[in-house]
Write a protein that holds these residues in place. Structure first.
Motif, PDB file in Angstrom:
ATOM      1  N   GLY A 160       0.774  -1.232   0.000  1.00 21.94           N
ATOM      2  CA  GLY A 160       0.000   0.000   0.000  1.00 21.94           C
ATOM      3  C   GLY A 160       0.802   1.277   0.000  1.00 21.94           C
ATOM      4  N   GLN A 161       2.119   1.211   0.034  1.00 21.92           N
ATOM      5  CA  GLN A 161       2.945   2.415   0.077  1.00 21.92           C
ATOM      6  C   GLN A 161       3.141   2.967  -1.343  1.00 21.92           C
ATOM      7  N   VAL A 162       2.539   4.119  -1.621  1.00 24.06           N
ATOM      8  CA  VAL A 162       2.665   4.780  -2.921  1.00 24.06           C
ATOM      9  C   VAL A 162       2.858   6.273  -2.671  1.00 24.06           C
ATOM     10  N   ARG A 163       3.810   6.868  -3.351  1.00 23.91           N
ATOM     11  CA  ARG A 163       4.069   8.299  -3.223  1.00 23.91           C
ATOM     12  C   ARG A 163       4.152   8.876  -4.626  1.00 23.91           C
ATOM     13  N   THR A 164       3.335   9.882  -4.947  1.00 28.64           N
ATOM     14  CA  THR A 164       3.287  10.480  -6.276  1.00 28.64           C
ATOM     15  C   THR A 164       3.616  11.961  -6.194  1.00 28.64           C
ATOM     16  N   VAL A 165       4.544  12.390  -7.058  1.00 32.91           N
ATOM     17  CA  VAL A 165       4.910  13.802  -7.171  1.00 32.91           C
ATOM     18  C   VAL A 165       4.325  14.304  -8.488  1.00 32.91           C
ATOM     19  N   PRO A 166       3.274  15.135  -8.448  1.00 34.05           N
ATOM     20  CA  PRO A 166       2.634  15.589  -9.692  1.00 34.05           C
ATOM     21  C   PRO A 166       3.355  16.793 -10.289  1.00 34.05           C
ATOM     22  N   PHE A 167       3.259  16.933 -11.596  1.00 34.83           N
ATOM     23  CA  PHE A 167       3.838  18.073 -12.303  1.00 34.83           C
ATOM     24  C   PHE A 167       2.810  18.637 -13.278  1.00 34.83           C
ATOM     25  N   ASP A 168       2.913  19.941 -13.520  1.00 38.24           N
ATOM     26  CA  ASP A 168       2.054  20.597 -14.509  1.00 38.24           C
ATOM     27  C   ASP A 168       2.761  20.567 -15.861  1.00 38.24           C
ATOM     28  N   THR A 169       2.015  20.249 -16.896  1.00 37.30           N
ATOM     29  CA  THR A 169       2.591  20.269 -18.238  1.00 37.30           C
ATOM     30  C   THR A 169       2.559  21.689 -18.785  1.00 37.30           C
ATOM     31  N   GLY A 170       3.481  21.988 -19.678  1.00 33.51           N
ATOM     32  CA  GLY A 170       3.511  23.288 -20.330  1.00 33.51           C
ATOM     33  C   GLY A 170       3.929  24.429 -19.443  1.00 33.51           C
ATOM     34  N   SER A 171       4.594  24.142 -18.308  1.00 34.51           N
ATOM     35  CA  SER A 171       4.972  25.227 -17.400  1.00 34.51           C
ATOM     36  C   SER A 171       6.205  24.837 -16.607  1.00 34.51           C
ATOM     37  N   LEU A 172       6.615  25.756 -15.716  1.00 40.56           N
ATOM     38  CA  LEU A 172       7.762  25.525 -14.856  1.00 40.56           C
ATOM     39  C   LEU A 172       7.311  24.819 -13.585  1.00 40.56           C
ATOM     40  N   ASN A 173       8.031  23.761 -13.186  1.00 43.07           N
ATOM     41  CA  ASN A 173       7.768  23.025 -11.948  1.00 43.07           C
ATOM     42  C   ASN A 173       9.051  23.020 -11.122  1.00 43.07           C
ATOM     43  N   ILE A 174       8.955  23.495  -9.886  1.00 47.31           N
ATOM     44  CA  ILE A 174      10.134  23.568  -9.031  1.00 47.31           C
ATOM     45  C   ILE A 174       9.922  22.681  -7.814  1.00 47.31           C
ATOM     46  N   VAL A 175      10.921  21.865  -7.503  1.00 52.05           N
ATOM     47  CA  VAL A 175      10.955  21.088  -6.266  1.00 52.05           C
ATOM     48  C   VAL A 175      12.138  21.614  -5.474  1.00 52.05           C
ATOM     49  N   THR A 176      11.866  22.225  -4.336  1.00 52.31           N
ATOM     50  CA  THR A 176      12.931  22.814  -3.538  1.00 52.31           C
ATOM     51  C   THR A 176      13.051  22.076  -2.215  1.00 52.31           C
ATOM     52  N   GLY A 177      14.238  22.145  -1.621  1.00 57.87           N
ATOM     53  CA  GLY A 177      14.415  21.452  -0.351  1.00 57.87           C
ATOM     54  C   GLY A 177      15.862  21.396   0.063  1.00 57.87           C
ATOM     55  N   ASP A 178      16.071  20.784   1.229  1.00 56.08           N
ATOM     56  CA  ASP A 178      17.413  20.646   1.776  1.00 56.08           C
ATOM     57  C   ASP A 178      18.146  19.492   1.101  1.00 56.08           C
ATOM     58  N   SER A 179      19.427  19.378   1.435  1.00 61.68           N
ATOM     59  CA  SER A 179      20.224  18.281   0.900  1.00 61.68           C
ATOM     60  C   SER A 179      19.700  16.945   1.424  1.00 61.68           C
ATOM     61  N   ARG A 180      19.882  15.915   0.621  1.00 57.24           N
ATOM     62  CA  ARG A 180      19.537  14.535   0.976  1.00 57.24           C
ATOM     63  C   ARG A 180      18.059  14.348   1.281  1.00 57.24           C
ATOM     64  N   ARG A 181      17.216  15.076   0.585  1.00 59.00           N
ATOM     65  CA  ARG A 181      15.775  14.888   0.745  1.00 59.00           C
ATOM     66  C   ARG A 181      15.155  14.215  -0.488  1.00 59.00           C
ATOM     67  N   GLY A 182      15.983  13.892  -1.490  1.00 56.37           N
ATOM     68  CA  GLY A 182      15.485  13.143  -2.634  1.00 56.37           C
ATOM     69  C   GLY A 182      15.262  13.958  -3.889  1.00 56.37           C
ATOM     70  N   LYS A 183      15.703  15.232  -3.912  1.00 52.85           N
ATOM     71  CA  LYS A 183      15.453  16.059  -5.095  1.00 52.85           C
ATOM     72  C   LYS A 183      16.169  15.501  -6.328  1.00 52.85           C
ATOM     73  N   SER A 184      17.470  15.251  -6.193  1.00 49.14           N
ATOM     74  CA  SER A 184      18.241  14.771  -7.342  1.00 49.14           C
ATOM     75  C   SER A 184      17.781  13.396  -7.806  1.00 49.14           C
ATOM     76  N   ALA A 185      17.169  12.643  -6.894  1.00 49.25           N
ATOM     77  CA  ALA A 185      16.695  11.314  -7.282  1.00 49.25           C
ATOM     78  C   ALA A 185      15.607  11.390  -8.332  1.00 49.25           C
ATOM     79  N   LEU A 186      14.888  12.517  -8.408  1.00 53.69           N
ATOM     80  CA  LEU A 186      13.829  12.635  -9.416  1.00 53.69           C
ATOM     81  C   LEU A 186      14.400  12.478 -10.821  1.00 53.69           C
ATOM     82  N   LEU A 187      15.534  13.134 -11.090  1.00 53.11           N
ATOM     83  CA  LEU A 187      16.135  13.026 -12.419  1.00 53.11           C
ATOM     84  C   LEU A 187      16.580  11.594 -12.695  1.00 53.11           C
ATOM     85  N   THR A 188      17.198  10.936 -11.726  1.00 51.97           N
ATOM     86  CA  THR A 188      17.674   9.567 -11.962  1.00 51.97           C
ATOM     87  C   THR A 188      16.507   8.592 -12.095  1.00 51.97           C
ATOM     88  N   ILE A 189      15.395   8.846 -11.393  1.00 49.67           N
ATOM     89  CA  ILE A 189      14.211   7.989 -11.546  1.00 49.67           C
ATOM     90  C   ILE A 189      13.645   8.120 -12.953  1.00 49.67           C
TER      91      ILE A 189
END
Length: 650
Positions: A16-45
């Motif tokens: 049952g563990q599911v986590r979804t990060v939604p994005f808007d198409t046709g626009s700028l989407n920013i994910v901000t945060g501290d180090s080691r919170r998983g931001k860079s993992a989005l690109l590798t995923i």
């Protein structure tokens, strides 16, 4: 039409563990945060789910607590869900994916609903089709004699800018620093720019194959031509045989082909009259033969000694066991038989009659007699075996001494022969010539027994000439030069708006060196020589945005997205967060890059998407309203929810 990303999803290791990060198409989407919170993992995923051959997700919480990754890809009236498991065990990556076509707006399914059955190669083809890539096109690889079929993996060169790439002076495109990638990027750029005519590409590929076939045919026909006596190779061998004394001088200066082969066979059977005598009287050969015989006898003697010692050990083991058993049976002597009662026996303790013991005692007494006989035989064999072992060991020592003397004689004879071998060895020369003749005759016999290669050279040359004529009017090179000139104008405009150094000169994209170059009055200035992290970041952003404007305007089969990982890193250390760490000038420079992104988004009117992962969180219209996620330690927010980690460690 190609795609953008609607969402990135991860599945935990617990049901049952599911986590979804939604994005808007046709626009700028920013994910901000501290180090080691998983931001860079989005690109590798995203990279992993788009059919990467490896597993780019770095070690950390994402690897530890995620069992599968997924993307929701969208384009007008279509939605594609792509999922891929994390590698299991010692596997470097998962080789099967789950790809499902969905109705637009369908949320990600649960992990239990997914079926991972699409092989990696098939998944890459399906994603390439969804991207709009023509998989029938082949473009020549740069630096290699082969062609490339453009795919989704090649399109990502222009869509991803990892943390170590976004402001790198030496790398402009994604994965450019990996082996073979620069030449691959150079090879596929013309296709994605739209400079490749599919029909002409097929013709160029056909021309390449015909040239390869012609070269292979030339190679196959070369031995046949060299085996023809008229070509001179056979006659040259005859001349060498005469010079080496294998043949007498020719009486016929122009022998026929059959005569040449007869002479070569005659030279092959030639022997020096003194050869056999030399060989029979050769002291070194005699000594070598003696040594071989001595080594053979030495080996036989060692084996015989080992066999005798093994037999002696077996005899000793049997004797020990037999003596022990005899001692037990001798106790039968305590029983005394009554002469009046042949079937009765007296007990040695109480003197009572034991009439039932007679049969048993008789059998055991018989066994004792047999055992006594075996002990007598083995007792007589043991001294003989010991004597034989001694004799063979003496012989072994004699053989060792003989081998030592033989080696000394060989050393003395070898030294003497080396002093005698000062003159040229005519026999050796003759043997070498005979070896070449033998190879020539064997090859000739083999080729005469195998099917002959059909000489199609004239036909292949005609087809090559026809294709070269059709391709003579191909203007691909001119189209590429024209397109790069127009893209360079876009880069120059953006660089000036960003107020980058050297932007007063024309800026161009150099596809040979895979960088941007400022054409200054005193010569070209490539990006690595411009200096300043601000310049590196600015030219990366300007080049990528200009390329995507071109891709979109010309309907190129490249995903309509650009992912930038932490562009602000050039303005403050990555272990700081928030705009307080930025000086006023740096804040303006960073916001200028986001303004450039918005300019491109407005120009392309919803056909382009930008995703940025950032440390900074700026209160500005170009930044704040476009933040989709804030992953801070203070709020306990991250890509991997904290309760997944708590449940795992509980």
């Amino acid at each position: 039409m190609t795609f953008q990303i609607r969402a990135v999803s991860i599945y935990g290791k617990q049901p049952g563990q599911v986590r979804t990060v939604p994005f808007d198409t046709g626009s700028l989407n920013i994910v901000t945060g501290d180090s080691r919170r998983g931001k860079s993992a989005l690109l590798t995923i995203i990279d992993y789910c788009l059919a990467s051959s490896g597993y780019p997700v770095k070690a950390g919480a994402v690897r530890d607590y995620v069992s599968a990754y997924a993307l929701t890809l969208v384009k007008p009236q279509q939605q594609l869900f792509v999922a891929r498991r994390a590698p299991e065990g010692k596997a470097s990556s998962s080789t099967v994916l789950c790809i499902v076509s969905q109705a637009p707006g369908t949320p990600p399914p649960s992990l239990e609903e997914l079926t991972f059955a699409t092989p990696l190669d098939a998944a890459k083809d399906m994603l390439s089709d969804f991207c709009g890539i023509d998989r029938t096109v082949r473009v020549p690889a740069v630096g290699r004699a082969q062609t490339i079929a453009p795919s989704i993996r090649h399109a990502l060169f222009f869509c991803l800018q990892a943390q170590n790439e976004v402001a790198n002076s030496d790398l402009l495109f994604h994965s450019q620093g990996e082996e073979w990638r620069p030449n691959t990027i150079r090879g596929v750029i013309p296709y994605f720019l739209g400079a490749v005519d599919p029909e002409q590409a097929l013709r160029r590929n056909r021309l390449r194959l015909l040239r390869r076939d012609l070269a292979d045919l030339e190679t196959a026909l070369a031995p046949a031509r060299s085996l023809d006596p008229a070509t001179g190779q056979a006659r040259a061998l005859v001349t060498e045989a005469i010079e080496a004394g294998l043949l007498p001088p020719l009486t016929d200066p122009d022998p026929s082909a059959e005569g040449v082969f007869a002479l070569l066979r005659r030279a092959l059977t030639h022997t020096d009259p003194q050869t056999e005598q030399r060989n029979s009287e050769d002291p070194l050969s005699i000594l070598a033969a003696q040594r071989d015989e001595l080594r053979r006898l030495h080996g036989q003697t060692r084996v015989k000694i080992a066999d005798l010692k093994r037999a002696l050990t077996e005899n000793n083991d049997f004797t020990s066991q037999a003596i022990e058993q005899r001692g037990r049976l001798v106790s039968l002597g305590l029983l005394r038989r009554d002469p009046d009662m042949s079937a009765a026996t007296h007990c040695p303790v109480c003197e009572s009659y034991l009439p039932s013991a007679n049969a048993t005692v008789a059998g055991l007494t018989r066994d004792l007699a047999f055992l006594e006989g075996d002990l007598a035989v083995i007792g007589s064999d043991t001294p003989a075996i010991q004597r034989l072992i001694g004799e063979e060991e003496d012989r072994l020592q004699q053989l060792r001494s003989a081998l030592a003397r033989n080696q000394e004689e060989i050393n003395e004879v070898s030294s003497a022969l080396r002093l005698l071998q000062q003159a040229p060895d005519d026999l050796r020369r003759g043997a070498m010539v005979q070896g070449r003749i033998s190879l020539f005759l064997d090859t000739a016999a083999y080729r005469s027994a195998t099917p002959q290669v059909e000489d199609r050279r004239d036909e292949l040359r005609r087809q090559i000439a026809d294709l070269e004529e059709l391709l003579s009017d191909d203007t691909q090179g001119e189209r590429i030069a024209s397109y790069l000139s127009l893209i360079g104008q876009k880069i120059t405009t953006k660089a000036r708006k960003l107020r980058l150094e050297h932007s007063g000169s024309p800026i161009r994209l150099d596809v040979n060196r895979l960088t941007v170059v400022a054409d200054k009055a005193d010569g070209p200035l490539p990006l690595p020589e411009m200096g300043s992290g601000e310049n590196y970041l600015g030219y990366h952003v300007a080049a990528m945005l200009s390329l995507h404007e071109w891709f979109t305007e010309h309907r190129a089969p490249v995903p309509r997205l650009l992912i930038l990982d932490q562009p602000s890193q050039v303005f403050f250390p990555p272990d700081h967060s928030g705009e307080a760490a930025l000086g006023a000038d740096d804040r303006i420079k960073l916001l200028n890059n986001f303004e450039a992104i918005h300019d491109t988004l407005r120009l392309l009117k919803g056909q382009f998407q930008v995703i940025v992962m950032e440390h900074a969180d700026l209160d500005h219209p170009a930044f704040g309203p476009h933040v989709k996620e804030r992953w801070r330690y203070a709020t306990d927010e991250a890509l991997v929810p904290s309760d997944w980690i708590d449940e795992e460690t509980a």
